[in-house]
Scaffold this active site. Structure first.
Site, PDB file in Angstrom:
ATOM      1  N   ASP A  33       0.858  -1.175   0.000  1.00  0.00           N
ATOM      2  CA  ASP A  33       0.000   0.000   0.000  1.00  0.00           C
ATOM      3  C   ASP A  33       0.900   1.232   0.000  1.00  0.00           C
ATOM      4  OD1 ASP A  33       0.900   0.287   2.626  1.00  0.00           O
ATOM      5  OD2 ASP A  33      -0.921  -0.552   3.508  1.00  0.00           O
ATOM      6  N   LYS A  35       2.235   2.938   2.262  1.00  0.00           N
ATOM      7  CA  LYS A  35       3.358   2.927   3.211  1.00  0.00           C
ATOM      8  C   LYS A  35       4.592   2.271   2.601  1.00  0.00           C
ATOM      9  CE  LYS A  35       0.991   0.808   6.478  1.00  0.00           C
ATOM     10  NZ  LYS A  35      -0.345   0.724   5.866  1.00  0.00           N
ATOM     11  N   LYS A  69       0.698  -7.649  11.482  1.00  0.00           N
ATOM     12  CA  LYS A  69       1.169  -7.557  10.107  1.00  0.00           C
ATOM     13  C   LYS A  69       2.581  -6.989  10.089  1.00  0.00           C
ATOM     14  CE  LYS A  69      -3.461  -6.773   8.178  1.00  0.00           C
ATOM     15  NZ  LYS A  69      -4.332  -5.837   7.447  1.00  0.00           N
ATOM     16  N   LYS A 184      -6.725   1.645  -2.753  1.00  0.00           N
ATOM     17  CA  LYS A 184      -5.617   2.259  -2.038  1.00  0.00           C
ATOM     18  C   LYS A 184      -5.115   3.457  -2.840  1.00  0.00           C
ATOM     19  CE  LYS A 184      -5.321  -0.706   1.378  1.00  0.00           C
ATOM     20  NZ  LYS A 184      -5.409  -0.329   2.813  1.00  0.00           N
ATOM     21  N   ASP A 213      -8.460   4.787   0.375  1.00  0.00           N
ATOM     22  CA  ASP A 213      -7.706   4.663   1.627  1.00  0.00           C
ATOM     23  C   ASP A 213      -6.272   5.116   1.388  1.00  0.00           C
ATOM     24  OD1 ASP A 213      -6.474   3.921   3.970  1.00  0.00           O
ATOM     25  OD2 ASP A 213      -6.967   1.800   3.842  1.00  0.00           O
ATOM     26  N   ASN A 215      -3.960   5.383   3.822  1.00  0.00           N
ATOM     27  CA  ASN A 215      -3.054   4.747   4.789  1.00  0.00           C
ATOM     28  C   ASN A 215      -2.108   5.729   5.472  1.00  0.00           C
ATOM     29  OD1 ASN A 215      -3.371   2.044   2.719  1.00  0.00           O
ATOM     30  ND2 ASN A 215      -3.581   1.727   4.924  1.00  0.00           N
ATOM     31  N   GLU A 239     -10.395   7.403   3.561  1.00  0.00           N
ATOM     32  CA  GLU A 239      -9.904   6.752   4.778  1.00  0.00           C
ATOM     33  C   GLU A 239      -8.462   7.132   5.097  1.00  0.00           C
ATOM     34  OE1 GLU A 239      -9.208   2.110   6.199  1.00  0.00           O
ATOM     35  OE2 GLU A 239     -10.762   2.584   4.723  1.00  0.00           O
ATOM     36  N   GLU A 265      -8.584   2.472  12.419  1.00  0.00           N
ATOM     37  CA  GLU A 265      -8.153   1.073  12.381  1.00  0.00           C
ATOM     38  C   GLU A 265      -6.837   0.819  13.093  1.00  0.00           C
ATOM     39  OE1 GLU A 265      -5.676   0.082   8.465  1.00  0.00           O
ATOM     40  OE2 GLU A 265      -7.710   0.729   7.992  1.00  0.00           O
ATOM     41  N   HIS A 315     -12.444  -2.735  10.866  1.00  0.00           N
ATOM     42  CA  HIS A 315     -11.306  -3.034   9.995  1.00  0.00           C
ATOM     43  C   HIS A 315     -10.950  -4.514  10.009  1.00  0.00           C
ATOM     44  CE1 HIS A 315      -6.801  -3.554   9.738  1.00  0.00           C
ATOM     45  NE2 HIS A 315      -7.052  -3.008   8.566  1.00  0.00           N
TER      46      HIS A 315
END
Length: 385
Positions: A33, A35, A69, A184, A213, A215, A239, A265, A315
């Site tokens: 994603d 990140k 994760k 994403k 999203d 992130n 998000e 989340e 989430h």
């Protein structure tokens, strides 16, 4: 002066044994994603699952889980192993009291983060046990408002997925009966994000539920610009446009734009969620049951969110959250992630854009035969019946 007495029930309800398992679920494709694209993390190749299996003297059983994760799996297992003996001999009915006992057992490492995530596996197992013993699905035990929940798919919209494949994934999700698609965003090149969203919106049509999203990868000026541009796409929500702990920044976006803001989340305590709620920092709150410490604290977060008039969209971990969402008074969304399916024998049913609440007792899942091959470490406490 009054003295508090511990509630008493039959000895058959006392916890006789606990088994902890540290399981590493491999992912078919490395997951990226924003990140990863910004250099903050590496692609994800596996998920660490912490399973807790609890059995009482009377033979009632419960299964719970938490997860990590990229990092944290060994730490969760180590903390759970350290505090598990505190549950042996305790009354399995007293779930809230036992949650407090476990959080105080590890109070020196805090009441959030890894500590609460480890407790989450025990808490979920105790609620599963209680619902199984009552011969009720967890949602019914909690007090369900509905027997199905709106669901959206995330796993097909990650940034490592080429655009043509992303469109194919979206079409497959629609064919399966899933009611929404989340993409994403948050790439260093904002123009690439806009192109992906615009292309998918045209592909799905104006009326289909679409979310994005970021992130946590935008700063405040970038989030302002992107939220303004994304208004045209009629999104269900945007998000995590900002850092998960930037309550004031999220609140400013929520107040300024028509498109709802979703976040929560990454938070791991009731107190952290309360900070979002009191700042009006989210239109959709996104608590994660295992991350926040299990069902007991999740219910507190949900009560606070409902009192504030917020929507929720829990989430990940759909196997658990379909039950918790069904018990929320306001119509929620549940995130469809098929990643955890190989761990369990059962499958959730999707129909007409909604996820059906299982009618099996408890959470309604049992461990598949594959789990043994992915198990790296186990610990047992108490005596097996």
């Amino acid at each position: 002066m009054t003295t508090q007495h511990q509630p008493k029930t039959g000895a058959n309800d006392n916890i006789a044994s606990i088994r902890l398992s540290s399981v590493y679920l491999p992912l078919a494709t490395p997951i990226s994603d924003a990140k990863v694209l910004t250099g903050r993390q590496k692609p994800m190749t596996e998920i660490a699952i912490l399973f807790a299996e609890i059995e009482t003297e009377g033979g009632d059983k419960g299964l719970g889980f938490s997860y990590a994760k990229r990092a944290g799996g060994p730490g969760q297992f180590a903390h759970a192993r350290e505090i598990a003996p505190a549950l042996i001999g305790e009354d399995a009915n007293d779930i809230a009291r036992l949650w407090n006992k476990l959080i105080w057992a590890g109070a020196s490492v805090g009441r959030s983060g890894l500590a609460t995530q480890a407790i989450g596996a025990f808490d979920v197992a105790l609620w599963d046990l209680k619902a199984r013993r009552a011969n009720l699905p967890l949602a019914k035990l909690l007090g369900a408002h509905r027997d199905s929940v709106k669901c959206y798919n995330t796993s097909g919209g990650f940034l490592h997925t080429p655009l043509d494949q992303l469109l194919m994934n979206a079409s497959k999700s629609v064919e399966k009966g899933i009611g929404g698609i989340k993409l994403k965003v948050g790439q260093p090149d904002c123009a690439a994000d806009i192109q992906r969203v615009e292309t998918v919106r045209k592909h799905l049509g104006d009326g289909f539920a679409l979310m994005v999203d970021a992130n946590q990868q935008w700063d405040r000026p970038t989030a302002q610009r992107m939220c303004r541009i994304l208004e045209q796409f009629n999104l269900i929500w945007i998000e995590e446009p900002l850092d998960a702990y930037d309550s004031e920044g999220h609140a400013a976006l929520a107040a300024q734009f028509d498109t709802p803001i979703a976040t929560g989340e990454m938070l791991t305590s009731v107190a952290e969620h309360w900070d979002l709620i009191r700042h009006r920092a989210a239109d959709y709150l996104m608590p994660d049951g295992p991350r926040v410490g299990g069902i007991t604290p999740f219910l507190t977060v949900a009560t606070l969110a409902d009192h504030a008039g917020l929507m929720i969209a829990p989430h990940f971990a759909m196997e658990l959250h379909v039950h918790l969402a069904a018990a929320y008074p306001r119509e929620p969304w549940v995130e469809h992630f098929e990643w955890l399916e190989p761990l369990f024998n059962e499958r959730l049913e999707i129909k007409d854009g909604r996820m059906l609440v299982p009618t099996r007792p408890g959470i309604g899942v049992s461990l598949s035969g594959q789990v043994a091959g992915w198990t790296r470490e186990q610990a047992e406490f108490g005596a097996k019946r």
